[in-house]
Design a protein around this motif. Structure first.
Motif, PDB file in Angstrom:
ATOM      1  N   MET A   1      46.249 -50.362   3.743  1.00 41.53           N
ATOM      2  CA  MET A   1      45.861 -49.360   4.723  1.00 41.53           C
ATOM      3  C   MET A   1      47.079 -48.503   5.077  1.00 41.53           C
ATOM      4  N   LYS A   2      46.823 -47.385   5.745  1.00 40.01           N
ATOM      5  CA  LYS A   2      47.880 -46.486   6.187  1.00 40.01           C
ATOM      6  C   LYS A   2      48.198 -46.715   7.660  1.00 40.01           C
ATOM      7  N   ALA A   3      49.472 -46.630   7.991  1.00 38.95           N
ATOM      8  CA  ALA A   3      49.900 -46.768   9.379  1.00 38.95           C
ATOM      9  C   ALA A   3      51.178 -45.981   9.593  1.00 38.95           C
ATOM     10  N   TRP A   4      51.322 -45.439  10.797  1.00 43.72           N
ATOM     11  CA  TRP A   4      52.585 -44.805  11.183  1.00 43.72           C
ATOM     12  C   TRP A   4      53.536 -45.884  11.675  1.00 43.72           C
ATOM     13  N   GLN A   5      54.784 -45.837  11.200  1.00 44.75           N
ATOM     14  CA  GLN A   5      55.767 -46.838  11.593  1.00 44.75           C
ATOM     15  C   GLN A   5      57.056 -46.182  12.084  1.00 44.75           C
ATOM     16  N   VAL A   6      57.621 -46.805  13.109  1.00 43.56           N
ATOM     17  CA  VAL A   6      58.918 -46.410  13.644  1.00 43.56           C
ATOM     18  C   VAL A   6      59.943 -47.408  13.126  1.00 43.56           C
ATOM     19  N   THR A   7      60.939 -46.916  12.399  1.00 38.99           N
ATOM     20  CA  THR A   7      61.969 -47.799  11.834  1.00 38.99           C
ATOM     21  C   THR A   7      63.321 -47.632  12.519  1.00 38.99           C
ATOM     22  N   GLU A   8      63.448 -46.611  13.370  1.00 38.97           N
ATOM     23  CA  GLU A   8      64.638 -46.391  14.192  1.00 38.97           C
ATOM     24  C   GLU A   8      64.238 -45.456  15.314  1.00 38.97           C
ATOM     25  N   TRP A   9      65.015 -45.436  16.398  1.00 35.97           N
ATOM     26  CA  TRP A   9      64.708 -44.527  17.499  1.00 35.97           C
ATOM     27  C   TRP A   9      64.868 -43.102  16.996  1.00 35.97           C
ATOM     28  N   CYS A  10      63.850 -42.275  17.261  1.00 32.87           N
ATOM     29  CA  CYS A  10      63.835 -40.944  16.650  1.00 32.87           C
ATOM     30  C   CYS A  10      62.857 -40.055  17.395  1.00 32.87           C
ATOM     31  N   PRO A  12      59.264 -37.752  17.188  1.00 38.12           N
ATOM     32  CA  PRO A  12      57.991 -38.029  16.504  1.00 38.12           C
ATOM     33  C   PRO A  12      57.938 -37.557  15.054  1.00 38.12           C
ATOM     34  N   GLU A  13      58.644 -36.477  14.751  1.00 37.06           N
ATOM     35  CA  GLU A  13      58.600 -35.931  13.391  1.00 37.06           C
ATOM     36  C   GLU A  13      59.253 -36.850  12.367  1.00 37.06           C
ATOM     37  N   ALA A  14      60.032 -37.836  12.802  1.00 40.05           N
ATOM     38  CA  ALA A  14      60.779 -38.695  11.883  1.00 40.05           C
ATOM     39  C   ALA A  14      60.118 -40.056  11.660  1.00 40.05           C
ATOM     40  N   ILE A  15      58.940 -40.290  12.225  1.00 40.55           N
ATOM     41  CA  ILE A  15      58.270 -41.564  11.949  1.00 40.55           C
ATOM     42  C   ILE A  15      57.658 -41.529  10.551  1.00 40.55           C
ATOM     43  N   HIS A  16      57.311 -42.717  10.023  1.00 44.00           N
ATOM     44  CA  HIS A  16      56.941 -42.842   8.614  1.00 44.00           C
ATOM     45  C   HIS A  16      55.458 -43.178   8.455  1.00 44.00           C
ATOM     46  N   TRP A  17      54.830 -42.533   7.472  1.00 47.65           N
ATOM     47  CA  TRP A  17      53.415 -42.732   7.132  1.00 47.65           C
ATOM     48  C   TRP A  17      53.377 -43.678   5.930  1.00 47.65           C
ATOM     49  N   ASN A  18      53.204 -44.969   6.205  1.00 51.28           N
ATOM     50  CA  ASN A  18      53.412 -45.995   5.191  1.00 51.28           C
ATOM     51  C   ASN A  18      52.116 -46.709   4.802  1.00 51.28           C
ATOM     52  N   ASP A  19      52.139 -47.277   3.595  1.00 52.75           N
ATOM     53  CA  ASP A  19      51.117 -48.237   3.179  1.00 52.75           C
ATOM     54  C   ASP A  19      51.558 -49.629   3.641  1.00 52.75           C
ATOM     55  N   VAL A  20      50.691 -50.301   4.384  1.00 56.19           N
ATOM     56  CA  VAL A  20      51.016 -51.635   4.902  1.00 56.19           C
ATOM     57  C   VAL A  20      49.815 -52.550   4.698  1.00 56.19           C
ATOM     58  N   PRO A  21      50.014 -53.863   4.648  1.00 58.10           N
ATOM     59  CA  PRO A  21      48.886 -54.794   4.529  1.00 58.10           C
ATOM     60  C   PRO A  21      48.015 -54.747   5.781  1.00 58.10           C
ATOM     61  N   PRO A  22      46.712 -54.885   5.637  1.00 56.83           N
ATOM     62  CA  PRO A  22      45.854 -54.952   6.828  1.00 56.83           C
ATOM     63  C   PRO A  22      46.250 -56.149   7.694  1.00 56.83           C
ATOM     64  N   VAL A  53      59.696 -50.789  27.362  1.00 57.18           N
ATOM     65  CA  VAL A  53      59.345 -51.769  26.329  1.00 57.18           C
ATOM     66  C   VAL A  53      59.866 -51.274  24.988  1.00 57.18           C
ATOM     67  N   LYS A  54      60.737 -52.054  24.352  1.00 56.51           N
ATOM     68  CA  LYS A  54      61.349 -51.662  23.081  1.00 56.51           C
ATOM     69  C   LYS A  54      60.998 -52.705  22.016  1.00 56.51           C
ATOM     70  N   PRO A  55      59.938 -52.463  21.241  1.00 51.95           N
ATOM     71  CA  PRO A  55      59.520 -53.436  20.229  1.00 51.95           C
ATOM     72  C   PRO A  55      60.542 -53.517  19.094  1.00 51.95           C
ATOM     73  N   PRO A  56      60.553 -54.629  18.381  1.00 47.07           N
ATOM     74  CA  PRO A  56      61.429 -54.715  17.197  1.00 47.07           C
ATOM     75  C   PRO A  56      60.906 -53.822  16.073  1.00 47.07           C
ATOM     76  N   PHE A  57      61.823 -53.325  15.247  1.00 44.71           N
ATOM     77  CA  PHE A  57      61.443 -52.488  14.104  1.00 44.71           C
ATOM     78  C   PHE A  57      60.954 -53.358  12.945  1.00 44.71           C
ATOM     79  N   PRO A  58      60.063 -52.826  12.115  1.00 44.27           N
ATOM     80  CA  PRO A  58      59.302 -51.595  12.326  1.00 44.27           C
ATOM     81  C   PRO A  58      58.104 -51.875  13.219  1.00 44.27           C
ATOM     82  N   PHE A  59      57.652 -50.871  13.958  1.00 39.02           N
ATOM     83  CA  PHE A  59      56.465 -51.054  14.774  1.00 39.02           C
ATOM     84  C   PHE A  59      55.596 -49.802  14.696  1.00 39.02           C
ATOM     85  N   THR A  60      54.329 -49.994  14.956  1.00 38.99           N
ATOM     86  CA  THR A  60      53.365 -48.899  15.001  1.00 38.99           C
ATOM     87  C   THR A  60      53.000 -48.634  16.452  1.00 38.99           C
ATOM     88  N   PRO A  61      53.288 -47.449  16.970  1.00 39.37           N
ATOM     89  CA  PRO A  61      52.954 -47.162  18.363  1.00 39.37           C
ATOM     90  C   PRO A  61      51.456 -46.910  18.537  1.00 39.37           C
TER      91      PRO A  61
END
Length: 325
Positions: A1-10, A12-22, A53-61
């Motif tokens: 599936m597709k999900a937006w992920q945050v891998t570092e503080w940034c 919104p334009e720098a978040i990643h559109w990744n393929d991840v397991p459901p 609240v600062k979740p560990p990376f990577p996270f999907t907001p």
């Protein structure tokens, strides 16, 4: 599936559109095939690393979602596969499949759209907590709602009117003032105008307002305490201005006023049945038409960064959502 992920503080334009397991639901959880997810200003702060609240990376907001249940964890008895639901996951709404705790998931009314459902839970629960639980707003009182065209402002105006209060809203542009009036505010004032305090005093015949709904903070907080009525309640919702203000204690003393904190998440966490009871009350008012979320912006999930930028630039009236067909 597709999900937006945050891998570092940034931004919104720098978040990643990744393929991840459901994701798989655990005990007491459900998995929702996302149809709509609502945007909140705290999503932006969380992506930037500026939220409490600062979740560990990577996270999907993302914390407001609607869709259809497609998997159920052990111990969940009140939902079935295929149920249409709205939910408040702690994270993860900006993805094609979302995990939510069953006790933070609720059935959707048959006549509610997925866009409306996603835009509903957090803002209306917050305003119910503020106006009913913490603020004790009574019929005939005067309510001042700051940022009246925002998501929380929208919900506060509608709930204030449903509670039979007189509602004065503030906003920063004519379009936002018109929007606040369309929601049921009796008066709308531009708080960019240096005379807004005098205007509120004039509208209340010098008495001031009984309850102030304040998600802005900063200078607006400072000036608001000049228009609070004796025994008034100033509800602290948040600090969208970026500055956390302070109140001289003598002002509270002289006006017999109350400064009331409204941390809905903390209140709900310490009162286990609160979310369910509040949701049932809100659904009753939704059924009668007293409250209806206004979704002014809808974009595909793949366009989330642009949608978040629009929200950051204060260009959204009411709520914005991203959708999966």
């Amino acid at each position: 599936m597709k999900a937006w992920q945050v891998t570092e503080w940034c931004e919104p334009e720098a978040i990643h559109w990744n393929d991840v397991p459901p994701p798989e639901p655990g005990a007491g959880q459900v998995r929702i095939r996302m149809r709509a997810a609502a945007l909140n200003f705290f999503d932006i702060l969380q992506i930037q690393g500026k939220y409490q609240v600062k979740p560990p990376f990577p996270f999907t907001p993302g914390a407001e979602v609607s869709g259809v249940i497609d998997a159920i964890g052990t111990g969940v008895e009140n939902f079935a596969l295929g149920d249409r639901v709205l939910a408040m996951p702690q994270l993860g709404a900006f993805s094609e499949q979302v995990i939510a705790d069953a006790n933070r998931t609720f059935p959707m009314p048959d006549d509610m759209s997925f866009e409306e459902a996603a835009a509903f839970p957090i803002v209306y629960q917050t305003s119910w907590c503020a106006l009913v639980t913490r603020g004790s707003l009574a019929p005939g009182e005067t309510l001042l709602v700051h940022a009246g065209a925002s998501g929380v402002g929208m919900s506060a105006i509608q709930l204030g009117r449903a509670l039979e209060a007189n509602v004065i809203a503030t906003a920063s542009t004519q379009a936002k003032l018109d929007f606040a009036l369309s929601l049921g505010a009796t008066h709308a004032i531009n708080y960019s105008d240096a005379t807004w305090v005098d205007q509120v005093k004039s509208l209340t015949n010098g008495r001031g307002v009984d309850v102030i709904y304040d998600p802005v903070g900063g200078d607006i907080f400072d000036q608001s305490n000049k228009v609070i009525a004796p025994a008034g309640r100033h509800l602290v919702i948040g600090f969208a201005s970026g500055r956390i203000p302070t109140l001289p204690a003598n002002r509270a003393l002289l006006k017999n006023m109350s400064l009331v904190g409204v941390f809905w998440g903390g209140w709900a966490a310490s009162h286990p049945n609160y979310m369910q009871e509040t949701h049932e009350a809100l659904m009753g008012w939704y059924a009668t038409g007293n409250i209806r979320p206004v979704v002014s912006s809808s974009n595909p999930l793949a366009d989330l960064p642009a949608a978040l930028r629009q929200l950051a630039d204060r260009k959204v009236l009411g709520k914005a959502v991203v959708v999966v067909p």
